[in-house]
Design an enzyme around this catalytic site. Structure first.
Site, PDB file in Angstrom:
ATOM      1  N   SER A   1     -11.544   6.088   3.614  1.00  0.00           N
ATOM      2  CA  SER A   1     -10.432   5.968   4.555  1.00  0.00           C
ATOM      3  C   SER A   1      -9.055   6.147   3.933  1.00  0.00           C
ATOM      4  CB  SER A   1     -10.489   4.628   5.288  1.00  0.00           C
ATOM      5  OG  SER A   1     -10.188   3.565   4.419  1.00  0.00           O
TER       6      SER A   1
ATOM      7  N   LYS B   1      -5.411  -0.586   3.379  1.00  0.00           N
ATOM      8  CA  LYS B   1      -4.838   0.275   4.416  1.00  0.00           C
ATOM      9  C   LYS B   1      -3.344   0.431   4.204  1.00  0.00           C
ATOM     10  CE  LYS B   1      -8.627   0.630   6.868  1.00  0.00           C
ATOM     11  NZ  LYS B   1      -9.469   1.735   6.565  1.00  0.00           N
TER      12      LYS B   1
END
Length: 141
Positions: free
Chosen positions: A52, A89
Site C-alpha cells: 500500500s 499510511k
C-alpha cells in the site's frame, strides 16, 4: 541558507567495480545511528508489510524508522494503531483520513468511534536487499 556537508568517498572503495584486493580503504567515520536516528530515545524500527505504500518508495519488508517525538504534519507518513491493527499510511489531517500510496487501496476515514493512536512519524525507510540476513539480524535484537 542551507549548508551541505560533503562526505568524501574515496575511489579506492571501488563503488562501481571490483577493486584490487590490495586496495587501501579509508574509514569515513560515519555512524548509521547518527545519520538515520535524530531522537534515539523516541525512535523504534518497524518492518513494512504489504504494497500500500509503494508510491512513496516503501516496499514489503523495508525497515521503517519511526520517531515518536515528531508532531505529524498533514501529508506525513505515519505508523498508527487503527482499530487494533498497526498500519503505515499518509496522514490526511484535513479530511481525517489515512491514505495509501497505491491507487489500488482506498483512503480510510477516521471516524470518532474508531480507535486511533499515533505511534510515530516515519522519518526514514531502508530497503532490504537480502531478506534472509534480515531475519538473522532481527533475531539478535
Amino acid at each position: 541558507m542551507l549548508q551541505v556537508k560533503v562526505i568524501p568517498i574515496y575511489i579506492e572503495a571501488g563503488i562501481s567495480g571490483f577493486e584490487s584486493p590490495a586496495a587501501e580503504y579509508k574509514e569515513l567515520g560515519l555512524s548509521l545511528d547518527s545519520l538515520l536516528i535524530q531522537h534515539p530515545n523516541a525512535t523504534f524500527i518497524g518492518l513494512a508489510s504489504g504494497e500500500s505504500m509503494q508510491g512513496v518508495g516503501i516496499f514489503d519488508k523495508d525497515l521503517l524508522i519511526v520517531d515518536r517525538s515528531l508532531t505529524p504534519d498533514n501529508g506525513d507518513i505515519i505508523v498508527c494503531n487503527y482499530n487494533g491493527s498497526f498500519t503505515c499510511k499518509i496522514l490526511d489531517k484535513v479530511n481525517k483520513r489515512l491514505v495509501s500510496a497505491n491507487d489500488n487501496y482506498d483512503p480510510v476515514v477516521i471516524y470518532p468511534d474508531d480507535t486511533f493512536q499515533l505511534e510515530g512519524v516515519v522519518s526514514r525507510s531502508i530497503r532490504i536487499h537480502k531478506p534472509a540476513e534480515l531475519q538473522t539480524l532481527l533475531c539478535m535484537l
